[in-house]
Enzyme design. Structure first.
Site, PDB file in Angstrom:
ATOM      1  N   LYS A 129       1.324   4.129   7.405  1.00  0.00           N
ATOM      2  CA  LYS A 129       0.554   5.003   6.523  1.00  0.00           C
ATOM      3  C   LYS A 129       0.984   6.456   6.709  1.00  0.00           C
ATOM      4  O   LYS A 129       1.640   6.804   7.692  1.00  0.00           O
ATOM      5  CB  LYS A 129      -0.946   4.883   6.815  1.00  0.00           C
ATOM      6  CG  LYS A 129      -1.557   3.533   6.502  1.00  0.00           C
ATOM      7  CD  LYS A 129      -1.608   3.276   5.014  1.00  0.00           C
ATOM      8  CE  LYS A 129      -2.318   1.963   4.711  1.00  0.00           C
ATOM      9  NZ  LYS A 129      -1.511   0.798   5.137  1.00  0.00           N
TER      10      LYS A 129
ATOM     11  N   SER B 278       0.806  -1.224   0.000  1.00  0.00           N
ATOM     12  CA  SER B 278       0.000   0.000   0.000  1.00  0.00           C
ATOM     13  C   SER B 278       0.837   1.270   0.000  1.00  0.00           C
ATOM     14  O   SER B 278       0.296   2.363  -0.181  1.00  0.00           O
ATOM     15  CB  SER B 278      -0.945   0.023   1.207  1.00  0.00           C
ATOM     16  OG  SER B 278      -0.243   0.294   2.400  1.00  0.00           O
TER      17      SER B 278
END
Length: 237
Positions: free
Chosen positions: A196, A158
């Site tokens: 993230k 991701s």
């Protein structure tokens, strides 16, 4: 979204263009990526062109132009777009780049810092946080800032557009707070850890991937605890 091989080829082409002013040959690309045939390079080149990272110039031999790089740049040599320089250490016999001091092997080893590896971190769907120290990796001190540091093995894709690949070792500076735009280790509901980009959206927190295949997670602050900031990557080739 780039695969590991696509990312490595884009970086190799970009570095060769900067060093020599011309792109590498297909044979050089094949050797650099340890592929058996040039057909694999053709597929990677086509994929990079379709994704808008490179352009092949017509009627010219070995004419490849790099149009854009992943979010943080792939050669680690310049300033980043958003506050994090993805300093990468090549494992084993590779060179340290871009900021570590380079001297004799013995001198460099003596200066290195042992950073504990604390488990795995998801760059994808959050996985259960692991807090058990398994071993250490040797890191040049120039890669680290002040304070305590630890490492986590990246699992998932991701964050590939930020130059963070599956299997990389993320070097984390312990910190319980973050500025918007930082890439952080976020613990969600005290159970799941994920890597993230951190942003504030009004009264909420956004955890953003660097891959369009994944969705941004919007959470209330009481569900998110920052455990550190990304300061570098350790990668084995």
């Amino acid at each position: 979204m780039l695969t590991r091989k696509q990312f490595e080829l884009l970086r190799f082409i970009n570095e060769r263009l900067k060093e020599a002013g011309v792109p590498p040959s297909f044979d050089e690309m094949k050797d650099a990526l340890d592929l058996r045939s040039k057909s694999g390079i053709h597929r990677l080149i086509t994929a990079l062109e379709e994704r808008g990272f490179i352009r092949r110039l017509p009627n010219r031999a070995r004419a490849i132009e790099v149009i854009k790089l992943p979010e943080f740049g792939i050669n680690g040599g310049g300033q980043t777009r958003r506050g994090f320089t993805p300093s990468v250490i090549e494992g084993h016999l590779g060179k340290v780049r871009p900021h570590a001091s380079i001297g004799s092997d013995e001198d460099s080893h003596d200066r290195n810092v042992a950073v504990p590896v604390m488990g795995r971190i998801a760059a994808g769907t959050p996985i259960e946080a692991l807090q058990t120290r398994s071993h250490t990796i040797s890191v040049p001190p120039d890669m680290l800032g002040s304070g305590e540091h630890y490492a986590l093995e990246v699992r998932g894709d991701s964050m590939v557009d930020a130059g963070i690949l599956d299997g990389d070792m993320a070097l984390i500076q312990k910190n319980e707070s973050a500025d918007t735009g930082d890439i952080v280790v976020a613990l969600i509901d005290e159970e799941e850890a994920t890597l993230k980009r951190f942003r504030r959206r009004g009264a909420s927190i956004a955890l953003e991937p660097a891959n369009s295949a994944y969705e941004v997670r919007i959470l209330p602050p009481n569900r998110v605890r920052i455990q550190g900031k990304l300061v570098g990557l350790y990668r084995k080739y």
